[in-house]
Design a protein around this motif. Structure first.
Motif, PDB file in Angstrom:
ATOM      1  N   ILE A 163     -18.748  48.601  55.095  1.00 41.26           N
ATOM      2  CA  ILE A 163     -17.357  49.035  55.233  1.00 41.26           C
ATOM      3  C   ILE A 163     -17.067  50.111  54.201  1.00 41.26           C
ATOM      4  O   ILE A 163     -17.386  49.964  53.022  1.00 41.26           O
ATOM      5  CB  ILE A 163     -16.387  47.845  55.061  1.00 41.26           C
ATOM      6  N   ASP A 164     -16.448  51.192  54.665  1.00 43.11           N
ATOM      7  CA  ASP A 164     -16.074  52.307  53.797  1.00 43.11           C
ATOM      8  C   ASP A 164     -14.574  52.542  53.978  1.00 43.11           C
ATOM      9  O   ASP A 164     -14.124  52.823  55.088  1.00 43.11           O
ATOM     10  CB  ASP A 164     -16.871  53.551  54.184  1.00 43.11           C
ATOM     11  N   LEU A 165     -13.812  52.411  52.918  1.00 39.19           N
ATOM     12  CA  LEU A 165     -12.366  52.617  52.956  1.00 39.19           C
ATOM     13  C   LEU A 165     -12.049  54.000  52.396  1.00 39.19           C
ATOM     14  O   LEU A 165     -12.374  54.301  51.250  1.00 39.19           O
ATOM     15  CB  LEU A 165     -11.649  51.531  52.142  1.00 39.19           C
ATOM     16  N   GLN A 175     -22.564  60.202  56.183  1.00 38.56           N
ATOM     17  CA  GLN A 175     -22.920  59.296  55.091  1.00 38.56           C
ATOM     18  C   GLN A 175     -23.060  57.868  55.607  1.00 38.56           C
ATOM     19  O   GLN A 175     -24.026  57.169  55.271  1.00 38.56           O
ATOM     20  CB  GLN A 175     -21.848  59.364  53.994  1.00 38.56           C
ATOM     21  N   MET A 176     -22.121  57.438  56.441  1.00 40.84           N
ATOM     22  CA  MET A 176     -22.206  56.082  56.991  1.00 40.84           C
ATOM     23  C   MET A 176     -23.446  55.949  57.871  1.00 40.84           C
ATOM     24  O   MET A 176     -24.122  54.923  57.841  1.00 40.84           O
ATOM     25  CB  MET A 176     -20.942  55.733  57.776  1.00 40.84           C
ATOM     26  N   GLN A 177     -23.750  56.978  58.658  1.00 41.14           N
ATOM     27  CA  GLN A 177     -24.950  56.945  59.503  1.00 41.14           C
ATOM     28  C   GLN A 177     -26.197  56.772  58.644  1.00 41.14           C
ATOM     29  O   GLN A 177     -27.099  56.012  58.979  1.00 41.14           O
ATOM     30  CB  GLN A 177     -25.056  58.226  60.327  1.00 41.14           C
ATOM     31  N   MET A 178     -26.235  57.465  57.495  1.00 47.63           N
ATOM     32  CA  MET A 178     -27.373  57.344  56.585  1.00 47.63           C
ATOM     33  C   MET A 178     -27.484  55.913  56.049  1.00 47.63           C
ATOM     34  O   MET A 178     -28.572  55.334  56.000  1.00 47.63           O
ATOM     35  CB  MET A 178     -27.241  58.327  55.419  1.00 47.63           C
ATOM     36  N   TYR A 179     -26.353  55.328  55.636  1.00 53.17           N
ATOM     37  CA  TYR A 179     -26.368  53.953  55.123  1.00 53.17           C
ATOM     38  C   TYR A 179     -26.836  52.973  56.192  1.00 53.17           C
ATOM     39  O   TYR A 179     -27.645  52.080  55.922  1.00 53.17           O
ATOM     40  CB  TYR A 179     -24.985  53.536  54.631  1.00 53.17           C
ATOM     41  N   VAL A 180     -26.326  53.124  57.406  1.00 46.81           N
ATOM     42  CA  VAL A 180     -26.710  52.241  58.511  1.00 46.81           C
ATOM     43  C   VAL A 180     -28.212  52.374  58.781  1.00 46.81           C
ATOM     44  O   VAL A 180     -28.922  51.372  58.946  1.00 46.81           O
ATOM     45  CB  VAL A 180     -25.866  52.551  59.774  1.00 46.81           C
ATOM     46  N   GLY A 235     -21.557  49.840  60.870  1.00 46.05           N
ATOM     47  CA  GLY A 235     -20.807  50.585  59.864  1.00 46.05           C
ATOM     48  C   GLY A 235     -19.368  50.756  60.320  1.00 46.05           C
ATOM     49  O   GLY A 235     -19.120  51.160  61.454  1.00 46.05           O
ATOM     50  N   ILE A 236     -18.436  50.434  59.450  1.00 47.62           N
ATOM     51  CA  ILE A 236     -17.012  50.562  59.756  1.00 47.62           C
ATOM     52  C   ILE A 236     -16.370  51.469  58.719  1.00 47.62           C
ATOM     53  O   ILE A 236     -16.479  51.215  57.516  1.00 47.62           O
ATOM     54  CB  ILE A 236     -16.308  49.190  59.761  1.00 47.62           C
ATOM     55  N   ILE A 237     -15.714  52.517  59.198  1.00 42.53           N
ATOM     56  CA  ILE A 237     -14.960  53.406  58.309  1.00 42.53           C
ATOM     57  C   ILE A 237     -13.484  53.188  58.605  1.00 42.53           C
ATOM     58  O   ILE A 237     -13.045  53.349  59.745  1.00 42.53           O
ATOM     59  CB  ILE A 237     -15.329  54.886  58.535  1.00 42.53           C
ATOM     60  N   ILE A 238     -12.746  52.808  57.580  1.00 42.15           N
ATOM     61  CA  ILE A 238     -11.306  52.608  57.710  1.00 42.15           C
ATOM     62  C   ILE A 238     -10.642  53.738  56.928  1.00 42.15           C
ATOM     63  O   ILE A 238     -10.908  53.914  55.738  1.00 42.15           O
ATOM     64  CB  ILE A 238     -10.884  51.230  57.169  1.00 42.15           C
TER      65      ILE A 238
END
Length: 87
Positions: free
Chosen positions: A7-9, A21-26, A43-46
């Motif tokens: 999760i990225d807030l 960035q989230m794609q890289m983490y996933v 991966g969830i970006i809020i």
């Protein structure tokens, strides 16, 4: 469901850099951390705001691992409530 959820807030509007960035983490978690019996990482970006077209064009067509959603702060609701009470 046995999987990692990242999760990225964000305090502002989501950017294509945030999605990358989230794609890289996933990808990292799927390749190096998750076990064979676990499901794919999610991966969830809020974020405060998002551009649906940007999200659609940045993520792969068959994306089922990264999701973007907006949040609303409590001040928004307080302002609406104050306006309602004043009437």
């Amino acid at each position: 469901m046995k999987c990692f959820v990242l999760i990225d807030l964000k305090i502002g509007e989501v950017t294509h850099q945030d999605l990358g960035q989230m794609q890289m983490y996933v990808n990292y978690y799927d390749r190096y951390v998750k076990l064979p019996d676990e499901n794919d990482t999610i991966g969830i970006i809020i974020c405060k705001d998002k551009n649906d077209t940007l999200v659609k064009l940045t993520l792969p067509k068959d994306n089922n691992q990264i999701f973007v959603s907006r949040y609303t702060t409590i001040s928004f609701f307080l302002e609406k409530f104050e306006n309602f009470v004043e009437k």
